[in-house]
Enzyme design. Structure first.
Site, PDB file in Angstrom:
ATOM      1  N   GLY A  40      -5.473  -2.728   8.454  1.00  0.00           N
ATOM      2  CA  GLY A  40      -4.756  -1.681   7.745  1.00  0.00           C
ATOM      3  C   GLY A  40      -4.006  -2.106   6.499  1.00  0.00           C
ATOM      4  O   GLY A  40      -3.084  -1.404   6.084  1.00  0.00           O
ATOM      5  N   ASN A 112     -10.052  -5.351  14.099  1.00  0.00           N
ATOM      6  CA  ASN A 112      -9.072  -6.315  13.614  1.00  0.00           C
ATOM      7  C   ASN A 112      -7.761  -5.591  13.313  1.00  0.00           C
ATOM      8  O   ASN A 112      -7.757  -4.562  12.639  1.00  0.00           O
ATOM      9  CB  ASN A 112      -9.618  -6.995  12.352  1.00  0.00           C
ATOM     10  CG  ASN A 112      -8.582  -7.798  11.595  1.00  0.00           C
ATOM     11  OD1 ASN A 112      -8.333  -7.578  10.424  1.00  0.00           O
ATOM     12  ND2 ASN A 112      -7.951  -8.729  12.269  1.00  0.00           N
ATOM     13  N   ARG A 191      -9.258  -6.271  -3.814  1.00  0.00           N
ATOM     14  CA  ARG A 191      -8.327  -5.524  -2.971  1.00  0.00           C
ATOM     15  C   ARG A 191      -7.237  -4.861  -3.816  1.00  0.00           C
ATOM     16  O   ARG A 191      -6.804  -3.740  -3.525  1.00  0.00           O
ATOM     17  CB  ARG A 191      -7.694  -6.451  -1.925  1.00  0.00           C
ATOM     18  CG  ARG A 191      -8.609  -6.841  -0.776  1.00  0.00           C
ATOM     19  CD  ARG A 191      -8.879  -5.690   0.175  1.00  0.00           C
ATOM     20  NE  ARG A 191      -7.718  -5.297   0.927  1.00  0.00           N
ATOM     21  CZ  ARG A 191      -7.441  -5.709   2.169  1.00  0.00           C
ATOM     22  NH1 ARG A 191      -8.260  -6.532   2.785  1.00  0.00           N
ATOM     23  NH2 ARG A 191      -6.382  -5.283   2.798  1.00  0.00           N
ATOM     24  N   HIS A 267      -4.824 -14.341   9.565  1.00  0.00           N
ATOM     25  CA  HIS A 267      -5.058 -13.018  10.167  1.00  0.00           C
ATOM     26  C   HIS A 267      -6.476 -12.497   9.930  1.00  0.00           C
ATOM     27  O   HIS A 267      -6.890 -11.553  10.586  1.00  0.00           O
ATOM     28  CB  HIS A 267      -4.033 -12.034   9.580  1.00  0.00           C
ATOM     29  CG  HIS A 267      -3.927 -10.737  10.303  1.00  0.00           C
ATOM     30  ND1 HIS A 267      -3.716 -10.646  11.662  1.00  0.00           N
ATOM     31  CD2 HIS A 267      -3.997  -9.445   9.853  1.00  0.00           C
ATOM     32  CE1 HIS A 267      -3.658  -9.376  12.017  1.00  0.00           C
ATOM     33  NE2 HIS A 267      -3.833  -8.629  10.938  1.00  0.00           N
TER      34      HIS A 267
END
Length: 288
Positions: A40, A112, A191, A267
């Protein structure tokens, strides 16, 4: 329906109409269905998060990549939507309708972070539809034993606040998400550009506010003992967003479970330890 070339894999792109709104779905490959749910962070989306893994996975699976509500090409839940239901509840509703529309009765499910929370919730709500479950540092199923919000959660909150999104803030964000951020300069640019979508920014402000009101993710950890699907946990030892210590509860409570920990990894396991991730997922899902 359109097609798009991504890392030498041709994607078929759908839009699925649900009672909540439009869900954008990309897919490729043939075989057992593997639904992959993204995290997210700002600018996240299904293809953005998993495009590098498609060449390895699509020879074995029909890989289905939905953009979750609020992200990518899917509809944006409103503040009222997020007051009425959590983002995980909204996402599960949308995903069940999407699977129905695509004629998918049963699938492998991988998620994820935020997508991991949706994967857990889906496996709890419709267990008959989930063959096997892969969880990568999943939200909700994790009970933190250290301070919260974590460093990674703080980085997400900061990104759209203050002066708003900048390339430097995206690089800083990736610096928290990964163990070796200098490797992902191209990822930072892509991104950052994706994070500038005005509707995504508006959603993210509403999402962060709802997250604060609800004091975090849904406490799915209270129900993980109900998970029936064989489960593979994948975790970066150096994850600063959903920390490894939270895995202990899931290991204790899920009956059919195994854990693989990646040293020198944060992560984003699917990116940072790409080849090992692909091998472990393929072997686990193909094992009888």
């Amino acid at each position: 329906m359109t097609t798009e070339e991504t890392t030498e894999v041709k994607l078929v792109e759908h839009t699925v109409q649900t009672t909540l709104g439009t869900i954008a779905v990309s897919e490729a490959g043939e075989g057992p269905v593997l639904v992959m749910l993204h995290g997210g962070g700002p600018g996240a989306g299904a293809v953005a998060n998993y495009h590098q893994n498609l060449a390895a996975l699509t020879p074995h699976f029909r890989v289905v990549l939905p953009d979750q509500p609020g992200f990518g090409g899917s509809y944006r839940p409103t503040e009222a939507d997020l007051d009425a239901r959590s983002i995980t509840e909204i996402t599960v509703d949308a995903l069940v309708q999407t699977l129905d529309a695509l004629g998918i009765e049963r699938c492998h499910l991988l998620g994820n972070s935020l997508g991991g929370a949706a994967a857990i919730a889906l496996a709890l709500e419709v267990p008959q539809r989930v063959e096997k479950l892969v969880l990568m540092a999943p939200g909700g199923g994790w009970l933190p034993f250290g301070p919260t919000p974590t460093e990674g959660q703080k980085a997400m909150f900061r990104y759209y606040n203050g002066e708003g999104p900048t390339l430097k803030k995206m690089r800083d964000f990736i610096g928290v998400m990964t163990a070796e951020p200098k490797r992902w300069a191209d990822t930072a640019q892509a991104r950052y550009e994706a994070s500038l979508d005005e509707s995504h920014i508006a959603f993210y402000h509403a999402y962060n506010a709802a997250f604060a009101k609800r004091h975090g993710m849904d406490p799915l950890w209270q129900r993980v003992h109900e998970i029936k699907a064989p489960t593979l946990l994948l975790w970066g030892r150096d994850d600063r967003t959903i920390t490894l210590d939270g895995a202990q509860l899931m290991l204790k409570q899920i009956r059919d479970v195994q854990l693989h920990v990646f040293g020198g990894c944060g992560h984003w396991v699917q990116l940072e330890r790409q080849a090992e991730f692909e091998r472990l997922v393929t072997d686990f899902l193909k094992e009888h």
